[in-house]
Design an enzyme around this catalytic site. Structure first.
Site, PDB file in Angstrom:
ATOM      1  N   LYS A 244       1.543 -26.791  44.570  1.00  0.00           N
ATOM      2  CA  LYS A 244       0.615 -25.659  44.657  1.00  0.00           C
ATOM      3  C   LYS A 244      -0.076 -25.647  46.026  1.00  0.00           C
ATOM      4  O   LYS A 244      -0.112 -24.620  46.714  1.00  0.00           O
ATOM      5  CB  LYS A 244      -0.428 -25.735  43.535  1.00  0.00           C
TER       6      LYS A 244
ATOM      7  N   ASP B  89      -1.027 -21.684  39.530  1.00  0.00           N
ATOM      8  CA  ASP B  89      -2.205 -22.381  39.005  1.00  0.00           C
ATOM      9  C   ASP B  89      -2.403 -21.897  37.576  1.00  0.00           C
ATOM     10  O   ASP B  89      -1.572 -21.167  37.037  1.00  0.00           O
ATOM     11  CB  ASP B  89      -3.444 -22.132  39.885  1.00  0.00           C
TER      12      ASP B  89
END
Ligand code: SF4
Length: 224
Positions: free
Chosen positions: A131, A149
């Site tokens: 991420k 996320d």
């Protein structure tokens, strides 16, 4: 499903992605991260600190942090207890302090103090996961990036774009159906939409601009 049916279904999802993105673009014209930063080192550090907390909480500690440690070398050589104190408000402060100092050390030792662009190089830094690497690649280098996320995962599942819950599996499932040129913008806008409208417990489907594109079967069509 045979190959042809698979291809047809993928095309349906690609069309849904394009239309979702087109509409969210009107609601969220800006895709800039809400984290405050002035260079790659600051962005990378802020993204690592943003795990499990709000951007506002990160922005409340980074000005002092970057004043005290203005570059990777100074943070790499910092006293860990002092860094822990400075990032305490972001939660999980011991592991975050360890991660940002280790990442700064990696930048100095492996990349001459610069934030690298390649995915494998970013992932070689301690404390940098997929991420974080995607946020940096998309924001700093304009690279295609699917940023998974909790908000992105929830919204894309409700939109019927994936059934996965593991972030890496979500990324792999969506990679073929989000055109590369909109991956970063789509990720940021879906994230904004998840925070603003499609919340975990009370999605505001009654005011959602993509409601007619969403097959979620527990929609809330009134405010009460
Ligand atoms: S209709 Fe509801 S569940 Fe679907 S994306 Fe909009 S807010 Fe989320």
């Amino acid at each position: 499903m045979n190959d042809s049916a698979n291809g047809d279904y993928r095309n349906v999802l690609r069309e849904r992605v394009r239309e979702v993105h087109r509409r969210l673009q009107q609601h969220y014209p800006e895709t800039r991260t809400l984290l405050q930063f002035e260079n790659g080192y600051q962005l990378l550090t802020a993204v690592i600190l943003s795990a499990q907390t709000t951007d506002a909480s990160v922005n409340s500690v980074t000005p002092e942090l970057f004043r005290r440690y203005p570059d990777p070398l100074s943070l790499a050589e910092a006293n860990l207890a002092e860094v822990e104190r400075m990032v305490k408000r972001t939660g999980f402060f011991r592991s975050k302090a360890k991660n940002i100092t280790a990442t700064a050390r990696g930048l100095v030792e492996q990349f001459g103090g610069e934030v690298p662009e390649a995915m494998e190089e970013l992932l070689s830094l301690p404390g940098v996961g997929r991420k974080t690497a995607h946020v940096v690649r998309g924001t700093l280098f304009g690279k295609p990036s699917i940023i998974v996320d909790t908000h992105f995962g929830r919204v894309t599942r409700r939109l019927g774009l994936t059934v996965e819950s593991d972030p890496t599996k979500i990324e792999r499932a969506l990679e073929p159906i989000i055109p590369s040129e909109i991956q970063h913008g789509f990720s940021m806008r879906v994230n904004f939409h998840g925070r603003d409208c499609c919340s975990s417990r009370k999605p505001a489907c009654f005011r959602c601009p993509i409601e007619d594109l969403c097959p979620y079967d527990e929609k809330r069509m009134s405010e009460t």
